[in-house]
Motif scaffolding. Structure first.
Motif, PDB file in Angstrom:
ATOM      1  N   ALA A 184      -3.492  -1.175  -0.576  1.00 21.08           N
ATOM      2  CA  ALA A 184      -2.626  -2.319  -0.885  1.00 21.08           C
ATOM      3  C   ALA A 184      -1.413  -1.872  -1.690  1.00 21.08           C
ATOM      4  O   ALA A 184      -0.287  -2.352  -1.472  1.00 21.08           O
ATOM      5  CB  ALA A 184      -3.412  -3.376  -1.653  1.00 21.08           C
ATOM      6  N   TYR A 188       2.440  -2.293  -0.319  1.00 22.21           N
ATOM      7  CA  TYR A 188       3.031  -3.454  -0.975  1.00 22.21           C
ATOM      8  C   TYR A 188       4.481  -3.624  -0.538  1.00 22.21           C
ATOM      9  O   TYR A 188       5.263  -2.671  -0.494  1.00 22.21           O
ATOM     10  CB  TYR A 188       2.966  -3.302  -2.490  1.00 22.21           C
ATOM     11  CG  TYR A 188       3.393  -4.546  -3.227  1.00 22.21           C
ATOM     12  CD1 TYR A 188       2.573  -5.667  -3.264  1.00 22.21           C
ATOM     13  CD2 TYR A 188       4.631  -4.612  -3.866  1.00 22.21           C
ATOM     14  CE1 TYR A 188       2.956  -6.820  -3.930  1.00 22.21           C
ATOM     15  CE2 TYR A 188       5.023  -5.759  -4.541  1.00 22.21           C
ATOM     16  CZ  TYR A 188       4.182  -6.862  -4.558  1.00 22.21           C
ATOM     17  OH  TYR A 188       4.574  -8.004  -5.210  1.00 22.21           O
ATOM     18  N   SER A 193      -1.311  -7.731   3.528  1.00 17.82           N
ATOM     19  CA  SER A 193      -2.189  -7.745   2.356  1.00 17.82           C
ATOM     20  C   SER A 193      -3.520  -7.102   2.678  1.00 17.82           C
ATOM     21  O   SER A 193      -3.994  -7.143   3.816  1.00 17.82           O
ATOM     22  CB  SER A 193      -2.418  -9.182   1.869  1.00 17.82           C
ATOM     23  OG  SER A 193      -3.160  -9.927   2.817  1.00 17.82           O
ATOM     24  N   GLU A 238       2.703 -11.028  -1.481  1.00 21.08           N
ATOM     25  CA  GLU A 238       3.312 -10.487  -2.694  1.00 21.08           C
ATOM     26  C   GLU A 238       2.405 -10.687  -3.897  1.00 21.08           C
ATOM     27  O   GLU A 238       2.496  -9.956  -4.885  1.00 21.08           O
ATOM     28  CB  GLU A 238       4.668 -11.168  -2.951  1.00 21.08           C
ATOM     29  CG  GLU A 238       5.723 -10.868  -1.907  1.00 21.08           C
ATOM     30  CD  GLU A 238       6.151  -9.411  -1.927  1.00 21.08           C
ATOM     31  OE1 GLU A 238       6.557  -8.931  -3.009  1.00 21.08           O
ATOM     32  OE2 GLU A 238       6.065  -8.754  -0.870  1.00 21.08           O
ATOM     33  N   THR A 241      -2.763  -9.524  -2.928  1.00 18.25           N
ATOM     34  CA  THR A 241      -3.052  -8.239  -2.306  1.00 18.25           C
ATOM     35  C   THR A 241      -3.556  -7.287  -3.384  1.00 18.25           C
ATOM     36  O   THR A 241      -3.247  -7.453  -4.567  1.00 18.25           O
ATOM     37  CB  THR A 241      -1.810  -7.660  -1.595  1.00 18.25           C
ATOM     38  OG1 THR A 241      -2.216  -6.553  -0.770  1.00 18.25           O
ATOM     39  CG2 THR A 241      -0.748  -7.198  -2.590  1.00 18.25           C
TER      40      THR A 241
END
Length: 288
Positions: A184, A188, A193, A238, A241
């Motif tokens: 993750a 990112y 996710s 955002e 995750t």
């Protein structure tokens, strides 16, 4: 329609999550070893799950696969799903190999099976679906884990009599959690996710009931796991995750209503304001 793959979908939590995904409008590829009733000593089969999903108005596809096989072909499985249903939006790695012999008594074969099913197969399936998700800028991988991954507190140590230190199962799930968070972090910002989800208590399923007697312990329904799974699969990548979450704790923190598996309404007795907070696990694996 979003397309999902759910492993271990012949029964238990996997079958429950598949039902919830179909209720939310997803097409679902159900993966397991057991195609038909009688193929396993446990109740449940892919055919039963797929029949139930199609009767509910969904589109479902059964994929027979042995995730413990050394030559397990994750890319081939994903290609089959994409041909039948389309590009994969959600991957739910639910299948698990749970053994509870002591550390000294764990045979090499069982240790290897634990890691093939609980670590290697989820890793390979994620590698197979993630490039397409990244290219499209959306998608989610959810790895089902276990509170046995939490380090036993001590010393002095007190271990549960039925599962001991859960060295092979808990150890493999702890590895999966660490790998999920690492992936993750690497991905990112891509719109994709990766998260982990575990029950706060225990969930009585056909598989767990054959391993240990959980009747004396607090239990939660499959519905809370499915609700939390849907929350993580569809959460803002955002924010949602790299998380290791526990179903009741997550739902309580979000104050998220818990729907029945078929989406027909709220599940009575299991709404966030009704949870016994003594059973909730805080981030880091501690009870409040």
């Amino acid at each position: 329609m979003p397309v999902a793959i759910v492993t271990g979908a012949s029964r238990g939590i996997g079958a429950g999550i598949a039902r919830r995904l179909v209720a939310e409008g997803c097409d679902v590829a159900c993966v397991a070893r057991t195609l038909a009733e009688g193929d396993s000593h446990l109740d449940g089969s892919l055919q039963r799950t797929v029949d139930r999903l199609t009767e509910a108005g969904g589109r479902a596809h059964a994929v027979v696969a042995d995730l413990s096989a050394p030559d397990f072909d994750a890319h081939g499985l994903v290609c089959e799903v994409e041909i039948v249903l389309g590009p994969v939006d959600y991957l739910v790695n639910n299948a698990a190999a749970a053994f509870y012999p002591s550390y000294l008594e764990t045979p090499r074969k069982r240790m290897e099976v634990s890691f093939r099913v609980n670590v290697v197969a989820p890793w390979l399936l994620a590698q197979a679906v993630l490039p397409g998700m990244i290219e499209r800028g959306t998608g989610s991988v959810l790895n089902l884990t276990s509170q046995t991954a939490i380090m036993p507190p001590g010393p002095p140590f007190k271990v549960a009599p039925q599962i001991g230190g859960a060295t092979s199962y808990g150890g493999s799930k702890a590895w999966l959690e660490r790998a999920t968070v690492g992936a993750a972090a690497e991905l990112y910002g891509t719109g994709v996710s990766l998260n982990c989800l575990s029950p706060d208590t225990s969930v009585i399923t056909e598989g767990s009931d054959a391993l240990v007697d959980l009747s004396a312990y607090p239990n939660e329904p499959v519905d809370t796991m499915a609700e939390a799974a849907w929350a993580l699969l569809t959460g803002d990548p955002e924010e949602f995750t790299g998380r290791v979450e526990y179903a009741l704790s997550l739902l309580h923190r979000l104050q998220r209503p818990v729907m029945r598996l078929d989406g027909s309404g709220l599940l009575e007795g299991w709404q966030p304001h009704e949870f016994d907070t003594a059973y909730l696990i805080a981030p880091g694996g501690d009870r409040p």
